[in-house]
Design a protein around this motif. Structure first.
Motif, PDB file in Angstrom:
ATOM      1  N   LYS A  76       0.980  -1.785  -0.198  1.00  0.00           N
ATOM      2  CA  LYS A  76      -0.216  -0.124  -0.367  1.00  0.00           C
ATOM      3  C   LYS A  76       0.868   1.255  -0.614  1.00  0.00           C
ATOM      4  O   LYS A  76       2.288   1.008  -0.155  1.00  0.00           O
ATOM      5  CB  LYS A  76      -1.048   0.078   1.104  1.00  0.00           C
ATOM      6  N   GLU A  77       0.383   2.105  -0.386  1.00  0.00           N
ATOM      7  CA  GLU A  77       1.349   3.880  -0.441  1.00  0.00           C
ATOM      8  C   GLU A  77       2.377   4.322   0.620  1.00  0.00           C
ATOM      9  O   GLU A  77       2.707   4.401   0.827  1.00  0.00           O
ATOM     10  CB  GLU A  77       0.103   4.768  -0.922  1.00  0.00           C
ATOM     11  N   TYR A 116       1.474  -3.939   3.942  1.00  0.00           N
ATOM     12  CA  TYR A 116       0.939  -5.124   3.075  1.00  0.00           C
ATOM     13  C   TYR A 116      -0.163  -5.046   3.328  1.00  0.00           C
ATOM     14  O   TYR A 116      -0.766  -5.073   4.466  1.00  0.00           O
ATOM     15  CB  TYR A 116       1.645  -6.112   2.713  1.00  0.00           C
ATOM     16  N   LYS A 117      -1.110  -5.438   2.064  1.00  0.00           N
ATOM     17  CA  LYS A 117      -2.647  -6.116   2.262  1.00  0.00           C
ATOM     18  C   LYS A 117      -1.831  -7.511   2.384  1.00  0.00           C
ATOM     19  O   LYS A 117      -0.541  -8.380   2.430  1.00  0.00           O
ATOM     20  CB  LYS A 117      -2.816  -6.199   0.904  1.00  0.00           C
ATOM     21  N   THR A 118      -3.152  -8.137   3.595  1.00  0.00           N
ATOM     22  CA  THR A 118      -2.872  -9.699   3.316  1.00  0.00           C
ATOM     23  C   THR A 118      -3.969 -10.727   2.553  1.00  0.00           C
ATOM     24  O   THR A 118      -4.676 -10.640   3.101  1.00  0.00           O
ATOM     25  CB  THR A 118      -3.049  -9.866   4.863  1.00  0.00           C
ATOM     26  N   PRO A 119      -3.299 -11.236   1.303  1.00  0.00           N
ATOM     27  CA  PRO A 119      -4.597 -11.553   0.267  1.00  0.00           C
ATOM     28  C   PRO A 119      -4.723 -12.676   0.963  1.00  0.00           C
ATOM     29  O   PRO A 119      -3.672 -13.990   1.250  1.00  0.00           O
ATOM     30  CB  PRO A 119      -3.986 -10.867  -1.298  1.00  0.00           C
TER      31      PRO A 119
END
Length: 317
Positions: A51-52, A56-59
């Motif tokens: 992300k900016e 982090y995303k956790t997909p």
């Protein structure tokens, strides 16, 4: 339900199996009870999850998967062929920004916008169907959207026994092209010859530019020095389709090099399904892992020596 989430940055050590609620769907979405998902080891290292703000995303991993429709949104078209009980294969196209969920198919259930799935080939099992969407679409779009491959042309496929390359091999033969593949093991040689490859080159023994010339198109899944050699084999108007991430500057500056990222195309995927049912194409499965062995599945992918696709069964399958 159970789901495989990745907690980047990091590799297989950042994989976790979690218990979660079954996702709710929007009006134009479909809920699928997953049967199997395709393992894409590179997904562990994609920048798209950063992300900016640097976090982090956790997909949930798994761009493409197969399963049985459990629920259909009210705005899914009646003529889509998608209804409760339909066996489908789906492709998320995670690389393209979207406001929708980026969660994939390594879970008990997965949701996607209806245009991201089609009925699976009638002749394939649900498990085998999970191997098709991303790899077959990549080969289709590379050879037919980014190059108009046709009978009589020469196609060079590097790493030809790999999960995406093996589809390029088959598509080349399907349209009547002369297909040359590179490989290095007896198992790979045998596989490629079974698909009618016209010439198999052992990349450990020969340099491509010393034995080939006037190649129309290179489908390149290897990169590096292999790409540099392959460029020298191209005809003046030929093209090298580069599929190993963004090409380095010395390769990218050649106007004959084309890099692209595959996107979902339901019409193309349906054509691929029809070709499978007609016996013109078939998936190649390297191995199938149980859900709890997800780390082993990704580790197998990271070796780079799979013949065809690695698949992960859904929980309780």
């Amino acid at each position: 339900m159970q789901a495989v989430r990745h907690h980047p940055p990091g590799g297989t050590e950042k994989l976790r199996i979690a218990w979660e609620d079954i996702p709710e769907i929007d009006d134009d979405e479909v809920l699928v009870k997953v049967h199997a998902a395709s393992v894409i080891w590179m997904e562990l290292y994609w920048d798209i999850y950063r992300k900016e703000d640097g976090t982090y995303k956790t997909p949930i991993l798994g761009e493409d998967y197969s399963g049985v429709i459990a629920k259909v949104g009210s705005k899914v078209p009646n003529d889509s062929g998608l209804q409760v009980g339909t066996e489908v294969m789906a492709f998320m196209s995670k690389a393209f920004p979207t406001k929708r969920s980026i969660d994939g198919g390594m879970a008990g259930y997965a949701k996607a916008q209806f245009s991201h799935m089609v009925p699976k080939p009638r002749s394939l099992s649900l498990i085998d169907s999970a191997s098709v969407p991303l790899s077959a679409l990549t080969a289709w779009q590379g050879l037919f959207d980014h190059w108009n491959l046709s009978a009589g042309q020469t196609l060079l496929v590097t790493g030809a026994a790999g999960p995406t390359s093996i589809w390029a091999v088959q598509l080349g033969k399907m349209v009547g092209a002369r297909v040359i593949g590179t490989a290095s093991s007896e198992e790979s040689f045998k596989l490629l010859k079974s698909f009618g490859v016209d010439e198999v080159l052992n990349y450990k023994e020969v340099k491509l530019d010393s034995v080939l010339e006037n190649v129309d198109v290179v489908f390149d899944t290897v990169g590096g020095d292999t790409s540099r050699q392959a460029l020298k084999t191209l005809s003046k108007d030929g093209k090298l389709i580069y599929l190993v991430g963004q090409p380095p500057d010395d390769i990218a500056k050649d106007p004959r090099v084309d890099f692209f990222i595959v996107d979902m195309n339901a019409e193309q995927l349906a054509k691929i399904a029809d070709s499978i049912d007609e016996g013109k194409l078939k998936p190649v499965i390297d191995s199938v892992f149980d859900f709890n062995d997800v780390v082993k599945a990704f580790e197998k992918g990271e070796t780079g020596h799979s013949h065809g696709k690695i698949l992960l069964k859904a929980p309780n399958v």
